[in-house]
Motif scaffolding. Structure first.
Motif, PDB file in Angstrom:
ATOM      1  N   UNK A 207       0.718  -1.313  -0.016  1.00  0.00           N
ATOM      2  CA  UNK A 207      -0.009  -0.010   0.110  1.00  0.00           C
ATOM      3  C   UNK A 207       0.729   1.425   0.056  1.00  0.00           C
ATOM      4  N   UNK A 208       2.052   1.103  -0.487  1.00  0.00           N
ATOM      5  CA  UNK A 208       2.707   2.345  -0.417  1.00  0.00           C
ATOM      6  C   UNK A 208       2.198   3.547  -1.124  1.00  0.00           C
ATOM      7  N   UNK A 209       1.546   3.373  -2.352  1.00  0.00           N
ATOM      8  CA  UNK A 209       1.109   4.408  -3.161  1.00  0.00           C
ATOM      9  C   UNK A 209      -0.062   5.211  -2.465  1.00  0.00           C
ATOM     10  N   UNK A 210      -0.862   4.205  -1.770  1.00  0.00           N
ATOM     11  CA  UNK A 210      -2.109   4.632  -1.169  1.00  0.00           C
ATOM     12  C   UNK A 210      -1.452   5.774  -0.013  1.00  0.00           C
ATOM     13  N   UNK A 211      -0.533   5.219   0.650  1.00  0.00           N
ATOM     14  CA  UNK A 211      -0.046   5.895   1.876  1.00  0.00           C
ATOM     15  C   UNK A 211       0.707   7.358   1.385  1.00  0.00           C
ATOM     16  N   UNK A 212       1.327   7.263   0.494  1.00  0.00           N
ATOM     17  CA  UNK A 212       2.126   8.539  -0.166  1.00  0.00           C
ATOM     18  C   UNK A 212       0.669   9.538  -0.572  1.00  0.00           C
ATOM     19  N   UNK A 213      -0.399   8.997  -1.061  1.00  0.00           N
ATOM     20  CA  UNK A 213      -1.577   9.831  -1.688  1.00  0.00           C
ATOM     21  C   UNK A 213      -2.178  10.376  -0.162  1.00  0.00           C
ATOM     22  N   UNK A 214      -1.989   9.825   1.127  1.00  0.00           N
ATOM     23  CA  UNK A 214      -2.828  10.136   2.090  1.00  0.00           C
ATOM     24  C   UNK A 214      -1.752  10.933   2.986  1.00  0.00           C
ATOM     25  N   UNK A 215      -0.341  10.881   2.600  1.00  0.00           N
ATOM     26  CA  UNK A 215       0.467  11.680   3.361  1.00  0.00           C
ATOM     27  C   UNK A 215       1.270  10.993   4.198  1.00  0.00           C
ATOM     28  N   UNK A 216       2.588  10.953   4.501  1.00  0.00           N
ATOM     29  CA  UNK A 216       3.290  10.075   5.374  1.00  0.00           C
ATOM     30  C   UNK A 216       4.708  10.661   5.425  1.00  0.00           C
ATOM     31  N   UNK A 217       4.991  11.178   6.828  1.00  0.00           N
ATOM     32  CA  UNK A 217       6.338  11.477   7.267  1.00  0.00           C
ATOM     33  C   UNK A 217       7.570  10.650   6.646  1.00  0.00           C
ATOM     34  N   UNK A 218       7.182   9.350   7.060  1.00  0.00           N
ATOM     35  CA  UNK A 218       8.220   8.287   6.929  1.00  0.00           C
ATOM     36  C   UNK A 218       8.580   8.166   5.639  1.00  0.00           C
ATOM     37  N   UNK A 219       7.566   8.316   4.668  1.00  0.00           N
ATOM     38  CA  UNK A 219       7.634   8.220   3.246  1.00  0.00           C
ATOM     39  C   UNK A 219       8.400   9.421   2.503  1.00  0.00           C
ATOM     40  N   UNK A 220       8.169  10.565   3.083  1.00  0.00           N
ATOM     41  CA  UNK A 220       8.624  11.847   2.625  1.00  0.00           C
ATOM     42  C   UNK A 220      10.183  11.759   3.151  1.00  0.00           C
ATOM     43  N   UNK A 221      10.810  11.321   4.230  1.00  0.00           N
ATOM     44  CA  UNK A 221      12.045  11.010   4.703  1.00  0.00           C
ATOM     45  C   UNK A 221      12.646  10.181   3.703  1.00  0.00           C
ATOM     46  N   UNK A 222      12.264   8.995   3.244  1.00  0.00           N
ATOM     47  CA  UNK A 222      12.657   8.079   2.536  1.00  0.00           C
ATOM     48  C   UNK A 222      12.903   8.791   1.234  1.00  0.00           C
ATOM     49  N   UNK A 223      11.978   9.190   0.576  1.00  0.00           N
ATOM     50  CA  UNK A 223      12.209  10.021  -0.729  1.00  0.00           C
ATOM     51  C   UNK A 223      12.916  10.961  -0.580  1.00  0.00           C
TER      52      UNK A 223
ATOM     53  N   UNK B  32       8.106   2.523   9.961  1.00  0.00           N
ATOM     54  CA  UNK B  32       8.309   2.481   8.581  1.00  0.00           C
ATOM     55  C   UNK B  32       7.387   3.087   7.909  1.00  0.00           C
ATOM     56  N   UNK B  33       7.267   2.799   6.314  1.00  0.00           N
ATOM     57  CA  UNK B  33       6.416   3.469   5.521  1.00  0.00           C
ATOM     58  C   UNK B  33       5.177   2.876   5.869  1.00  0.00           C
ATOM     59  N   UNK B  34       5.122   1.641   5.417  1.00  0.00           N
ATOM     60  CA  UNK B  34       3.825   0.814   5.564  1.00  0.00           C
ATOM     61  C   UNK B  34       3.156   0.617   6.757  1.00  0.00           C
ATOM     62  N   UNK B  35       4.036   0.672   8.084  1.00  0.00           N
ATOM     63  CA  UNK B  35       3.354   0.664   9.243  1.00  0.00           C
ATOM     64  C   UNK B  35       4.484   0.948  10.350  1.00  0.00           C
ATOM     65  N   UNK B  36       4.065   0.873  11.445  1.00  0.00           N
ATOM     66  CA  UNK B  36       5.296   0.900  12.685  1.00  0.00           C
ATOM     67  C   UNK B  36       5.215  -0.851  12.975  1.00  0.00           C
ATOM     68  N   UNK B  37       6.409  -1.160  13.075  1.00  0.00           N
ATOM     69  CA  UNK B  37       6.515  -2.506  13.152  1.00  0.00           C
ATOM     70  C   UNK B  37       6.862  -2.859  14.685  1.00  0.00           C
ATOM     71  N   UNK B  38       5.881  -3.443  15.553  1.00  0.00           N
ATOM     72  CA  UNK B  38       6.159  -3.549  16.999  1.00  0.00           C
ATOM     73  C   UNK B  38       5.681  -4.956  17.452  1.00  0.00           C
ATOM     74  N   UNK B  39       6.295  -6.021  17.305  1.00  0.00           N
ATOM     75  CA  UNK B  39       7.616  -6.086  16.568  1.00  0.00           C
ATOM     76  C   UNK B  39       7.452  -6.716  15.129  1.00  0.00           C
ATOM     77  N   UNK B  40       8.464  -6.487  14.315  1.00  0.00           N
ATOM     78  CA  UNK B  40       8.222  -6.967  12.679  1.00  0.00           C
ATOM     79  C   UNK B  40       8.128  -8.304  12.521  1.00  0.00           C
TER      80      UNK B  40
END
Length: 408
Positions: free
Chosen positions: A280-296, A365-373
């Motif tokens: 769901x990375x593209x959907x997350x980008x559309x809704x806004x994501x600080x983690x994704x912005x940092x990654x990009x 992370x971008x897709x979610x917070x991993x606790x734990x992965x």
């Protein structure tokens, strides 16, 4: 003199028996075992995501510099095994990241686990890969689509859209047959059976594809669930469009790659209402994501042509590589606090594996917070080495410019 020499010799022998610390001082090497020749965009996307995650801390983990090194297996399991041998010859090697193809890890999973190589998969989807061993003997972890979830997801999507009769069209390989099992089981759980099942040989030509398309048309199904490679997908979908078969197509992500959107044109895709599985990375980008912005932002420093996620070929590989990179960083930092970390490469990799299976701190992370992965795999916890579940899966499509975009 004899006594002094004997003492000195014994001292040197003792030192020789101790693990060298020079590899720690030299830093750590991460290897990427992927196809960088035939479909290089996937391996490159995973590499970009990993490097972007490492850049968040200046390329250092546990105070040590980290290097990323490519190993090209060119889709060959045998070359992949040689790549793992190269890894094992390097005392500085700490982990291997895998690529798109599952066969290398299905074929040599026992070798990977027996030789204690931490393998982090950001694409390869075959369900058995992470389930070849239990407990601390399992060194293979995945943050990607898991085929045990992919089939049920596509079935749920088709039923939610009102498809009463469904055809399964799958490439006749181990990957296709495994998805046939999960899709059939998912339909059975809903008191359904496939109206038609078509197994597509890897060398299917136009004439055979047309016969398959006629069978789909005669079956009267509303939806086709497709598990196809790029080549088989191009041939079969072109035949469905040519014969004007009135179906909607929901596909696994195997069709995404190479020149597929050039062969199966926008008009053809829209006629077939083609959508395909992604995370769901593209959907997350559309809704806004600080983690994704940092990654990009980090990716843009490595490649100035990148401004958003759609600028990256195989964007899912980037997202998975980035999240896996952050998880790796957290695990290495945790492992570095153990006594094993200073006991040589084998012990250090074991410490990393143990930390991956029991991370104490959440990872954003971008897709979610991993606790734990991850957690240790057992008979009661068969998904322990899977970071993602069905909730992380979405549908996407190619737009008119052949860019992958999320489905509304």
């Amino acid at each position: 003199m004899f006594n002094r020499l004997s003492i000195a010799a014994l001292f040197l022998l003792a030192l020789a028996g101790l693990p060298s610390q020079a590899d720690l001082a030299d830093g750590m090497n991460i290897y990427i075992d992927a196809d960088f020749s035939q479909e290089p965009h996937v391996g490159e996307a995973i590499e970009l995501g990993l490097k972007s995650a490492l850049a968040d801390t200046g390329g250092r983990i546990a105070g040590l510099p980290v290097s990323v090194r490519r190993l090209d297996h060119r889709t060959s399991p045998r070359r992949s095994k040689r790549n793992f041998a190269t890894f094992l010859e390097d005392r500085n090697a700490i982990a291997m990241f895998g690529g798109k193809q599952s066969p290398p890890y299905l074929t040599y999973g026992a070798f990977i686990n027996a030789n204690q190589v931490p393998l982090l998969l950001g694409w390869a989807a075959a369900a058995p890969v992470t389930r070849m061993a239990d407990g601390n003997s399992n060194y293979i972890f995945r943050l990607s689509v898991d085929d045990s979830q992919a089939g049920p997801f596509l079935v749920d999507q088709a039923l939610a859209e009102g498809c009463q009769d469904i055809a399964l069209v799958l490439v006749d390989t181990g990957w296709g047959r495994a998805n046939l099992d999960t899709m059939t089981a998912a339909l059975a759980a809903k008191q359904r059976t496939p109206a038609l099942t078509v197994m597509v040989p890897t060398d299917t030509g136009t004439a055979t594809a047309r016969n398959m398309a006629r069978d789909v048309a005669k079956s009267g199904v509303q939806c086709v669930l497709a598990v196809l490679t790029v080549d088989t997908g191009e041939t079969v979908l072109a035949a469905l469009h040519e014969l004007a078969v009135p179906v909607d197509v929901l596909a696994h992500w195997g069709i995404v790659g190479a020149g597929f959107p050039l062969t199966v044109t926008y008009k053809m895709r829209e006629t077939l209402r083609l959508r395909f599985l992604q995370t769901c990375g593209l959907s997350i980008e559309r809704s806004g994501s600080k983690a994704l912005s940092r990654a990009i932002a980090q990716a843009a420093k490595l490649n100035a042509t990148i401004h958003n996620l759609s600028d990256i070929d195989a964007h899912a590989g980037f997202v998975h590589g980035y999240d896996l990179g952050r998880i790796f960083r957290a695990a290495a930092e945790q492992a570095a606090e153990t006594d094993q970390w200073s006991d040589g490469p084998i012990a250090r990799r074991a410490a990393l594996r143990d930390a991956l299976a029991a991370l104490e701190q959440p990872v954003d992370g971008i897709l979610k917070v991993y606790h734990p992965p991850f957690s240790d795999l057992s008979q009661n916890r068969r998904d322990g080495h899977e970071a993602l579940g069905k909730e992380s899966l979405c549908l996407a499509k190619f737009d008119e410019e052949n860019r992958i975009v999320p489905v509304q």
